[in-house]
Design an enzyme around this catalytic site. Structure first.
Site, PDB file in Angstrom:
ATOM      1  NE  ARG A 144      -0.471   1.672   3.660  1.00 51.70           N
ATOM      2  CZ  ARG A 144       0.701   2.281   3.829  1.00 51.70           C
ATOM      3  NH1 ARG A 144       1.825   1.615   4.034  1.00 51.70           N
ATOM      4  NH2 ARG A 144       0.771   3.603   3.795  1.00 51.70           N
ATOM      5  CB  ALA A 153       0.374   6.954  -3.785  1.00 51.56           C
ATOM      6  CD  GLN A 191      -3.623   2.300   6.922  1.00 53.92           C
ATOM      7  OE1 GLN A 191      -4.205   2.828   7.874  1.00 53.92           O
ATOM      8  NE2 GLN A 191      -4.250   1.999   5.803  1.00 53.92           N
ATOM      9  CG  ASP A 237      -3.154   7.953  -1.152  1.00 54.26           C
ATOM     10  OD1 ASP A 237      -3.047   8.497  -0.041  1.00 54.26           O
ATOM     11  OD2 ASP A 237      -2.877   6.753  -1.352  1.00 54.26           O
TER      12      ASP A 237
END
Lengths: 354, 354
Positions: free
Chosen positions: A47, A49, A197, A238
């Site tokens: 994960r 971007a 996260q 992102d």
């Protein structure tokens, strides 16, 4: 200082760290098929971007590698199909499409190559993207480190560290670089619901690197700012729209509002590949909505009453006027608007020429 | 519409709903000792500023009931000891001290009573507080309902509903009253990390009452406001300072900042007993810090790396200037500052005369 590499090629095989198992278990998993890569991206095993851009590029290579044909032209329909599938894994991060389109653009010029050469070229392009990502993050770190000073305490959200890129990270890169230079930087890390996260990944990689980190609930960040303990906020992105609006992990927008209320600089660190010049403003960005279960059953435990609904947007949009500066591999950009952003357009790092 | 009573006297015994078991299990537990009441308050089995005030009053009664002596004077030292212990259970909510001091003030005038009369009086005072709390919430609901209209969508944080009071609640009371009047009100409920009172309790009681509720992560609230879906924010308070600064569940301050950024009215609903006229401003309010485990091991599962610290303030302070109006049992107060707040000082509901 010990940092990790989220994606690697070992003996011709693609390995990723399965980030869903962190911080309890550091496990590398081998990705052998497009389906497996699609699932790894969609389930957030890989994960961030920049990282999913590189992962998807390897995914395209795996798809091409396993296809039958005599020439690039024979492989092309398969490449197109695999590309569309991987791009659909997550809609918000533009790096996914950017990385895959980089490969496509180059490979489209090599349809006459033998299948073997075509496959080799796909691998080589994916490797270039991976190496470029490492270099980009180092540059972001070096530029961003100028915004830090010894003894500084900063706040970050989600994970925009080594785990979100191939290595080193975007928002955390300046912190790593400053630390390597001998500065003492402390970090408050938002835990980042729903998937944690911040506590699972950011706290993990910072503490591994010996950087003091304190975890807070996302909602505590404004109070910590109010207390005067935060001197800057560093987050990743992102997708950045052409006017500088920033799509990033849900909660980023609230942090930006709170930072502005306390006159705390709010920095966004991202490679230029995260800028989508085809998206005019934040309101044009598609925001991924993830499953209600992530909110209603955290860690498999039902915390909400049965039958109650949740709304779970994965990202929000911070308007450009709340961003103090954008840190890219090209330097620090202040006064963000469509005009200043346009200056970065020509500076996208090209996929290296072969 | 079905609402619950968080504290009850049944056949001379005090029962509370164990809110830590919700929404999975609706279980009433009998409280037989001061230690049990202390633990119930500290562990948030009973919680919410008004509710813990009433619970503590019953705790004082239980302590006095079980003490030996011939007269009120004989029981007094025990009452003092029990009072101090219960007040120490949680430091931020002023209702705890307010309720206990109401009992003390009254009982101090009855030291010559027989032990039996003194004990009876303590019980009677606790019951009055409970009944007053119910009436106060109804009045808050009726005043606050004027701020709602049919078809409105509001946001709330934590639980300031029936579970936070004896019944009906503070921030949720206007929603219940408007719904009873036939209006359709929809609610977005912040899940409220770390202890999830929003998803566990607010969603539970609203859905039981047939009011549509959608749970969001705390950090999603600013994005939902940005989307235009929220017309007002309603929250409760754990303590309101003399100048109108509001201590409430961590995350309230960030909501207030986001509401201001979007011109969304931000309403605080609280009984006048929540106002601490001895605390000049928010910076004088003691903010309870709770265990790191609530953040690091949500629902018993370790999500953070071993050895990493957390900072877990239970409350934050929203400055008065961000509060659109304060809704009390006396009406709606706008333009909140020390002067306007002073007008409420004489209006505290006295403990009923015996």
């Amino acid at each position: 200082m010990q940092t990790l590499q989220s994606i690697e090629l070992r003996d011709g095989q693609v390995w990723i760290i399965d980030q869903t198992l962190l911080p309890g278990t550091l496990e590398h998993i081998r990705i052998d098929s497009v389906n497996q890569m699609f699932e790894a991206i969609q389930s957030l095993r890989v994960r961030g971007a920049p990282a999913i851009g590189v992962a998807a590029a390897f995914g395209v290579w795996i798809g091409v590698r396993d296809a039958a044909g005599q020439s690039g032209a024979d492989l092309w329909p398969h490449l197109e199909q695999v590309s569309e599938r991987l791009i659909s894994a997550r809609p918000t991060a533009v790096n996914l499409a950017w990385a895959i389109n980089s490969l496509r653009q180059d490979l489209a010029l090599h349809l006459d190559d033998s299948a073997s050469d075509f496959k080799g070229r796909a691998l080589s392009l994916a490797l270039d993207l991976m190496r470029n990502d490492v270099q980009t993050c180092i540059r972001i770190g070096e530029h961003g480190a100028a915004l830090l000073h010894d003894g500084m305490t900063v706040l970050t959200h989600c994970n925009a560290g080594g785990m979100a890129t191939v290595a080193l990270g975007t928002a955390l890169a300046p912190i790593y670089v400053a630390t390597q230079r001998g500065q003492h930087i402390e970090v408050f890390a938002d835990e980042t619901r729903p998937l944690m996260q911040g506590s699972r990944l950011t706290a993990y990689e910072l503490s591994r690197a010996g950087i003091p980190v304190t975890i807070i609930c996302d909602s505590a960040a404004p109070a910590v700012m109010q207390s005067g303990r935060i001197e800057a906020v560093f987050v990743g992105a992102d997708r950045v729209a052409a006017n500088g609006d920033v799509a990033n992990k849900i909660g980023t927008y609230g942090l930006a509002l709170a930072a502005r209320a306390h006159n705390i600089p709010f920095y966004v660190a991202a490679p230029i590949s995260t800028i989508d010049f085809n998206t005019a403003s934040g309101s044009d960005i598609v925001i991924e909505e993830r499953s209600e279960a992530e909110v209603l059953q955290p860690f498999g435990q039902q915390t909400a009453p049965e039958g109650v609904r949740a709304y779970n947007p994965a990202f929000d949009v911070t308007p450009a006027h709340l961003v103090t500066a954008l840190i890219t591999e090209q330097g620090i950009l202040r006064g963000i608007d469509a005009q200043s952003m346009a200056s970065l357009r020509s500076k996208r790092m090209p996929v290296a020429d072969h």
